[in-house]
Design a protein around this motif. Structure first.
Motif, mmCIF file in Angstrom:
data_model
loop_
_atom_site.group_PDB
_atom_site.id
_atom_site.type_symbol
_atom_site.label_atom_id
_atom_site.label_comp_id
_atom_site.label_asym_id
_atom_site.label_seq_id
_atom_site.Cartn_x
_atom_site.Cartn_y
_atom_site.Cartn_z
ATOM 1 N N UNK A 5 0.810 -1.216 0.000
ATOM 2 C CA UNK A 5 0.000 0.000 0.000
ATOM 3 C C UNK A 5 0.842 1.264 0.000
ATOM 4 N N UNK A 6 1.960 1.264 0.745
ATOM 5 C CA UNK A 6 2.737 2.497 0.855
ATOM 6 C C UNK A 6 3.366 2.913 -0.459
ATOM 7 N N UNK A 7 3.649 1.920 -1.330
ATOM 8 C CA UNK A 7 4.377 2.223 -2.559
ATOM 9 C C UNK A 7 3.553 3.065 -3.525
ATOM 10 N N UNK A 8 2.246 3.011 -3.388
ATOM 11 C CA UNK A 8 1.388 3.804 -4.264
ATOM 12 C C UNK A 8 0.725 4.945 -3.503
ATOM 13 N N UNK A 9 1.159 5.160 -2.264
ATOM 14 C CA UNK A 9 0.555 6.211 -1.449
ATOM 15 C C UNK A 9 0.907 7.577 -2.011
ATOM 16 N N UNK A 10 -0.076 8.464 -2.057
ATOM 17 C CA UNK A 10 0.136 9.795 -2.609
ATOM 18 C C UNK A 10 1.258 10.570 -1.929
ATOM 19 N N UNK A 11 1.385 10.529 -0.584
ATOM 20 C CA UNK A 11 2.467 11.303 0.033
ATOM 21 C C UNK A 11 3.854 10.900 -0.468
ATOM 22 N N UNK A 12 4.079 9.621 -0.704
ATOM 23 C CA UNK A 12 5.383 9.165 -1.162
ATOM 24 C C UNK A 12 5.642 9.612 -2.593
ATOM 25 N N UNK A 13 4.671 9.396 -3.461
ATOM 26 C CA UNK A 13 4.827 9.810 -4.851
ATOM 27 C C UNK A 13 5.034 11.314 -4.959
ATOM 28 N N UNK A 14 4.287 12.071 -4.176
ATOM 29 C CA UNK A 14 4.424 13.522 -4.185
ATOM 30 C C UNK A 14 5.808 13.950 -3.714
ATOM 31 N N UNK A 15 6.294 13.288 -2.654
ATOM 32 C CA UNK A 15 7.618 13.633 -2.131
ATOM 33 C C UNK A 15 8.701 13.370 -3.170
ATOM 34 N N UNK A 16 8.603 12.269 -3.885
ATOM 35 C CA UNK A 16 9.604 11.980 -4.916
ATOM 36 C C UNK A 16 9.511 12.963 -6.074
ATOM 37 N N UNK A 17 8.299 13.344 -6.415
ATOM 38 C CA UNK A 17 8.132 14.270 -7.536
ATOM 39 C C UNK A 17 8.674 15.653 -7.195
ATOM 40 N N UNK A 170 -1.803 13.500 5.252
ATOM 41 C CA UNK A 170 -2.517 12.469 4.518
ATOM 42 C C UNK A 170 -1.877 11.115 4.784
ATOM 43 N N UNK A 171 -2.706 10.130 5.099
ATOM 44 C CA UNK A 171 -2.242 8.753 5.266
ATOM 45 C C UNK A 171 -3.172 7.861 4.467
ATOM 46 N N UNK A 172 -2.608 7.051 3.571
ATOM 47 C CA UNK A 172 -3.435 6.175 2.753
ATOM 48 C C UNK A 172 -2.901 4.756 2.837
ATOM 49 N N UNK A 173 -3.776 3.795 2.553
ATOM 50 C CA UNK A 173 -3.360 2.401 2.496
ATOM 51 C C UNK A 173 -3.284 1.743 3.865
ATOM 52 N N UNK A 174 -3.095 0.432 3.823
ATOM 53 C CA UNK A 174 -2.998 -0.360 5.045
ATOM 54 C C UNK A 174 -1.588 -0.263 5.620
ATOM 55 N N UNK A 175 -1.420 -0.489 6.934
ATOM 56 C CA UNK A 175 -0.070 -0.504 7.504
ATOM 57 C C UNK A 175 0.741 -1.660 6.937
ATOM 58 N N UNK A 176 2.063 -1.498 6.897
ATOM 59 C CA UNK A 176 2.946 -2.545 6.378
ATOM 60 C C UNK A 176 4.039 -2.827 7.403
ATOM 61 N N UNK A 177 4.613 -4.040 7.380
ATOM 62 C CA UNK A 177 5.633 -4.404 8.364
ATOM 63 C C UNK A 177 6.973 -3.745 8.065
ATOM 64 N N UNK A 178 7.650 -3.317 9.116
ATOM 65 C CA UNK A 178 8.940 -2.666 8.998
ATOM 66 C C UNK A 178 9.780 -3.020 10.217
ATOM 67 N N UNK A 179 11.085 -2.898 10.089
ATOM 68 C CA UNK A 179 11.980 -3.137 11.221
ATOM 69 C C UNK A 179 12.987 -2.005 11.300
ATOM 70 N N UNK A 180 13.415 -1.699 12.507
ATOM 71 C CA UNK A 180 14.516 -0.755 12.719
ATOM 72 C C UNK A 180 15.588 -1.485 13.501
ATOM 73 N N UNK A 181 16.801 -1.524 12.930
ATOM 74 C CA UNK A 181 17.894 -2.271 13.533
ATOM 75 C C UNK A 181 19.111 -1.380 13.694
#
Length: 244
Positions: A5-17, A170-181
């Protein structure tokens, strides 16, 4: 492929653009981790270039984002490929002159078991939220005694969470798993790997690990990963031609 879900989220695409944030990973408890969009969208800096000096052979950048590292490797004539689950990130990488595929690290990839170096930069040790599974997959991609260079959190942390990508509005899409190491946590997970080195620069921390697989499973010495930088560009400009 179906992107998370995050890969197509508008905030991410907008930030890259736009090449700027704000952009955050947000845990379900509301805690925000700022993401360094401006640095990611810029050209490789001195710290990045020093990391790339450690690379050996062909280089696979997992979670390449907007492609600054792959583009820098291209200027050095180093055969390299970025992969990312974001179409916007892949398109940005190609515009910079790097080679990239819209692909997850857990999907079939060009040059399996033949890459000289795999990069997990900018927190990408967190991909999938399962460090053991990610390290196992990276080992499959590398040639025997291949090199993994990972950027770790600059604090001692071992956290597995579900997060959203957000610009705080803005937050879109379902949560996704992540790790911080942090580095100690990564080294605990890296059983079967040999630590090649670790270092810090400008507040960022890195670890180099080498696979211990027996050389008897290696490809012939003159065999290299076949990627698009070794073939003519796709004249359509849609995506690079790659060995699949």
């Amino acid at each position: 492929m179906t992107a998370p879900a995050w890969a197509t989220a508008d905030p991410y695409t907008t930030a890259l653009r736009t090449g700027r944030g704000p952009l955050f990973l947000r845990r379900t408890d509301g805690w925000l981790l700022p993401l360094e969009v401006e640095r990611w969208c810029a050209r490789a800096d001195a710290v990045d270039r020093a990391v790339l000096d450690h690379c050996e052979g062909t280089v696979l950048d997992v979670g390449c984002g907007p492609g600054r590292l792959v583009a820098e490797l291209a200027t050095r004539a180093v055969p390299s490929l970025g992969i990312d689950v974001s179409e916007a990130a892949v398109a940005h990488t190609i515009r910079l002159g790097g080679q990239a595929l819209h692909r997850s690290v857990f999907e079939p990839l060009p040059g399996e078991s033949r890459w000289g170096t795999v990069l997990l930069m900018d927190g990408n040790v967190g991909i999938g939220g399962d460090p053991h599974a990610l390290l196992t997959r990276v080992a499959q991609l590398l040639r025997p005694r291949g090199l993994l260079i990972a950027e770790t959190a600059p604090v001692d942390i071992d956290e597995r969470v579900h997060v959203h990508l957000t610009d705080a509005r803005t937050t879109t899409g379902a949560p996704f798993p992540w790790a911080r190491l942090g580095t100690p946590a990564l080294l605990r997970y890296a059983r079967g790997w040999k630590k090649e080195g670790q270092w810090s620069a400008d507040g960022r921390t890195f670890v180099a690990l080498r696979t211990r697989r027996a050389s008897s499973s290696a490809e012939p010495p003159n065999r290299t990963a076949v990627i698009s930088s070794q073939r003519p560009r796709n004249p359509s400009g849609d995506s690079p031609v790659a060995d699949r």
